[in-house]
Design a protein around this motif. Sequence first.
Motif, PDB file in Angstrom:
ATOM      1  N   SER A  46       4.760   6.933   3.538  1.00  0.00           N
ATOM      2  CA  SER A  46       6.165   6.778   3.889  1.00  0.00           C
ATOM      3  C   SER A  46       6.513   5.305   4.048  1.00  0.00           C
ATOM      4  CB  SER A  46       6.463   7.534   5.178  1.00  0.00           C
ATOM      5  OG  SER A  46       7.779   7.317   5.565  1.00  0.00           O
ATOM      6  N   ARG A  47       5.648   4.559   4.705  1.00  0.00           N
ATOM      7  CA  ARG A  47       5.888   3.127   4.917  1.00  0.00           C
ATOM      8  C   ARG A  47       5.884   2.394   3.587  1.00  0.00           C
ATOM      9  NH1 ARG A  47       2.223   1.431   9.093  1.00  0.00           N
ATOM     10  NH2 ARG A  47       0.659   1.765   7.518  1.00  0.00           N
ATOM     11  N   ASP A  48       4.951   2.741   2.697  1.00  0.00           N
ATOM     12  CA  ASP A  48       4.892   2.109   1.381  1.00  0.00           C
ATOM     13  C   ASP A  48       6.142   2.415   0.570  1.00  0.00           C
ATOM     14  OD1 ASP A  48       2.413   1.132   2.064  1.00  0.00           O
ATOM     15  OD2 ASP A  48       1.310   2.649   0.916  1.00  0.00           O
ATOM     16  N   ALA A  49       6.609   3.651   0.651  1.00  0.00           N
ATOM     17  CA  ALA A  49       7.811   4.040  -0.082  1.00  0.00           C
ATOM     18  C   ALA A  49       9.024   3.291   0.448  1.00  0.00           C
ATOM     19  CB  ALA A  49       8.022   5.542   0.021  1.00  0.00           C
ATOM     20  N   ARG A  50       9.113   3.155   1.771  1.00  0.00           N
ATOM     21  CA  ARG A  50      10.235   2.406   2.356  1.00  0.00           C
ATOM     22  C   ARG A  50      10.199   0.951   1.920  1.00  0.00           C
ATOM     23  NH1 ARG A  50       9.301   4.875   7.761  1.00  0.00           N
ATOM     24  NH2 ARG A  50       8.123   2.987   8.061  1.00  0.00           N
ATOM     25  N   GLN A  51       8.998   0.354   1.928  1.00  0.00           N
ATOM     26  CA  GLN A  51       8.858  -1.052   1.546  1.00  0.00           C
ATOM     27  C   GLN A  51       9.223  -1.241   0.080  1.00  0.00           C
ATOM     28  OE1 GLN A  51       8.152  -3.545   3.699  1.00  0.00           O
ATOM     29  NE2 GLN A  51       8.587  -4.950   2.049  1.00  0.00           N
ATOM     30  N   LYS A  52       8.791  -0.316  -0.781  1.00  0.00           N
ATOM     31  CA  LYS A  52       9.109  -0.406  -2.201  1.00  0.00           C
ATOM     32  C   LYS A  52      10.617  -0.279  -2.414  1.00  0.00           C
ATOM     33  CE  LYS A  52       8.125   1.661  -6.661  1.00  0.00           C
ATOM     34  NZ  LYS A  52       7.462   2.727  -7.384  1.00  0.00           N
ATOM     35  N   SER A  53      11.232   0.656  -1.709  1.00  0.00           N
ATOM     36  CA  SER A  53      12.679   0.833  -1.802  1.00  0.00           C
ATOM     37  C   SER A  53      13.403  -0.429  -1.344  1.00  0.00           C
ATOM     38  CB  SER A  53      13.108   2.026  -0.961  1.00  0.00           C
ATOM     39  OG  SER A  53      14.494   2.100  -0.885  1.00  0.00           O
ATOM     40  N   PHE A  54      12.947  -1.006  -0.261  1.00  0.00           N
ATOM     41  CA  PHE A  54      13.559  -2.227   0.258  1.00  0.00           C
ATOM     42  C   PHE A  54      13.429  -3.362  -0.744  1.00  0.00           C
ATOM     43  CE2 PHE A  54      13.198  -6.225   2.624  1.00  0.00           C
ATOM     44  CZ  PHE A  54      14.427  -6.244   3.249  1.00  0.00           C
ATOM     45  N   ASN A  55      12.239  -3.524  -1.317  1.00  0.00           N
ATOM     46  CA  ASN A  55      12.028  -4.591  -2.300  1.00  0.00           C
ATOM     47  C   ASN A  55      12.929  -4.423  -3.509  1.00  0.00           C
ATOM     48  OD1 ASN A  55      10.116  -5.750  -0.688  1.00  0.00           O
ATOM     49  ND2 ASN A  55       8.375  -4.891  -1.775  1.00  0.00           N
ATOM     50  N   GLU A  56      13.130  -3.178  -3.959  1.00  0.00           N
ATOM     51  CA  GLU A  56      14.004  -2.930  -5.104  1.00  0.00           C
ATOM     52  C   GLU A  56      15.449  -3.277  -4.766  1.00  0.00           C
ATOM     53  OE1 GLU A  56      13.380   1.122  -6.179  1.00  0.00           O
ATOM     54  OE2 GLU A  56      11.423   0.729  -7.067  1.00  0.00           O
ATOM     55  N   ARG A  57      15.890  -2.946  -3.550  1.00  0.00           N
ATOM     56  CA  ARG A  57      17.277  -3.213  -3.170  1.00  0.00           C
ATOM     57  C   ARG A  57      17.580  -4.705  -3.120  1.00  0.00           C
ATOM     58  NH1 ARG A  57      18.107  -1.089   2.173  1.00  0.00           N
ATOM     59  NH2 ARG A  57      15.959  -0.449   2.189  1.00  0.00           N
ATOM     60  N   ILE A  58      16.625  -5.514  -2.652  1.00  0.00           N
ATOM     61  CA  ILE A  58      16.889  -6.946  -2.541  1.00  0.00           C
ATOM     62  C   ILE A  58      16.466  -7.710  -3.786  1.00  0.00           C
ATOM     63  CG2 ILE A  58      16.726  -6.892  -0.040  1.00  0.00           C
ATOM     64  CD1 ILE A  58      13.979  -8.233  -0.292  1.00  0.00           C
ATOM     65  N   GLY A  59      15.881  -7.013  -4.762  1.00  0.00           N
ATOM     66  CA  GLY A  59      15.501  -7.659  -6.010  1.00  0.00           C
ATOM     67  C   GLY A  59      14.208  -8.449  -5.929  1.00  0.00           C
ATOM     68  N   TYR A  60      13.331  -8.064  -5.047  1.00  0.00           N
ATOM     69  CA  TYR A  60      12.059  -8.760  -4.869  1.00  0.00           C
ATOM     70  C   TYR A  60      10.975  -8.032  -5.640  1.00  0.00           C
ATOM     71  CZ  TYR A  60       7.814 -10.428  -2.562  1.00  0.00           C
ATOM     72  OH  TYR A  60       6.574 -10.937  -2.302  1.00  0.00           O
ATOM     73  N   ASN A  61      10.253  -8.759  -6.455  1.00  0.00           N
ATOM     74  CA  ASN A  61       9.143  -8.187  -7.210  1.00  0.00           C
ATOM     75  C   ASN A  61       7.861  -8.841  -6.710  1.00  0.00           C
ATOM     76  OD1 ASN A  61       7.419  -7.044  -9.011  1.00  0.00           O
ATOM     77  ND2 ASN A  61       8.285  -7.998 -10.836  1.00  0.00           N
ATOM     78  N   PRO A  62       7.070  -8.145  -5.887  1.00  0.00           N
ATOM     79  CA  PRO A  62       5.902  -8.763  -5.278  1.00  0.00           C
ATOM     80  C   PRO A  62       4.707  -8.941  -6.217  1.00  0.00           C
ATOM     81  CG  PRO A  62       6.034  -6.480  -4.621  1.00  0.00           C
ATOM     82  CD  PRO A  62       7.269  -6.781  -5.415  1.00  0.00           C
ATOM     83  N   LEU A  63       4.827  -8.526  -7.473  1.00  0.00           N
ATOM     84  CA  LEU A  63       3.710  -8.688  -8.399  1.00  0.00           C
ATOM     85  C   LEU A  63       3.542 -10.165  -8.760  1.00  0.00           C
ATOM     86  CD1 LEU A  63       4.436  -5.696 -10.765  1.00  0.00           C
ATOM     87  CD2 LEU A  63       2.832  -5.795  -8.866  1.00  0.00           C
ATOM     88  N   PRO A  64       2.300 -10.664  -8.744  1.00  0.00           N
ATOM     89  CA  PRO A  64       2.088 -12.081  -9.072  1.00  0.00           C
ATOM     90  C   PRO A  64       2.358 -12.342 -10.551  1.00  0.00           C
ATOM     91  CG  PRO A  64      -0.004 -10.966  -8.777  1.00  0.00           C
ATOM     92  CD  PRO A  64       1.066  -9.986  -8.414  1.00  0.00           C
ATOM     93  N   LYS A  65       2.828 -13.534 -10.836  1.00  0.00           N
ATOM     94  CA  LYS A  65       3.074 -13.922 -12.223  1.00  0.00           C
ATOM     95  C   LYS A  65       1.742 -14.237 -12.884  1.00  0.00           C
ATOM     96  CE  LYS A  65       7.634 -15.792 -11.433  1.00  0.00           C
ATOM     97  NZ  LYS A  65       8.493 -16.968 -11.550  1.00  0.00           N
ATOM     98  N   ALA A  66       1.691 -14.029 -14.186  1.00  0.00           N
ATOM     99  CA  ALA A  66       0.465 -14.327 -14.928  1.00  0.00           C
ATOM    100  C   ALA A  66       0.234 -15.833 -14.915  1.00  0.00           C
ATOM    101  CB  ALA A  66       0.587 -13.821 -16.355  1.00  0.00           C
TER     102      ALA A  66
END
Length: 74
Positions: A46-66
Motif C-alpha cells: 500500500s505504501r509503495d502504491a501510494r508513493q508511486k501514485s504520488f511520484n506520477e502526480r508530481i512528474g517525478y521519475n525516480p529511475l536513474p539515468k543511464a
Amino acid sequence: MIRRRPTRLELKLEDLEEFEAVKKEIEARRERLDTSAGGAETPTTSRDARQKSFNERIGYNPLPKAAAPLDSTL
C-alpha cells in the motif's frame, strides 16, 4: 487599499453536511478498492502504491539515468 484579515470564520450547517458526504464517499471508495483487491494487500504494498501514485502526480521519475560511456581514447 489594504484590507484586514477576517477576524472569525463561520461554519455553517451546509458545510458540515458537505464534509460528511465527502467523508462517506471516500470511505466507500476505499472499501471498494480493498474488496476488489481481495483484502490481501500488505501495508508495504500500500505504501509503495501510494508513493508511486504520488511520484506520477508530481512528474517525478525516480529511475536513474543511464550513465554516459567513458571516453576510451586515453
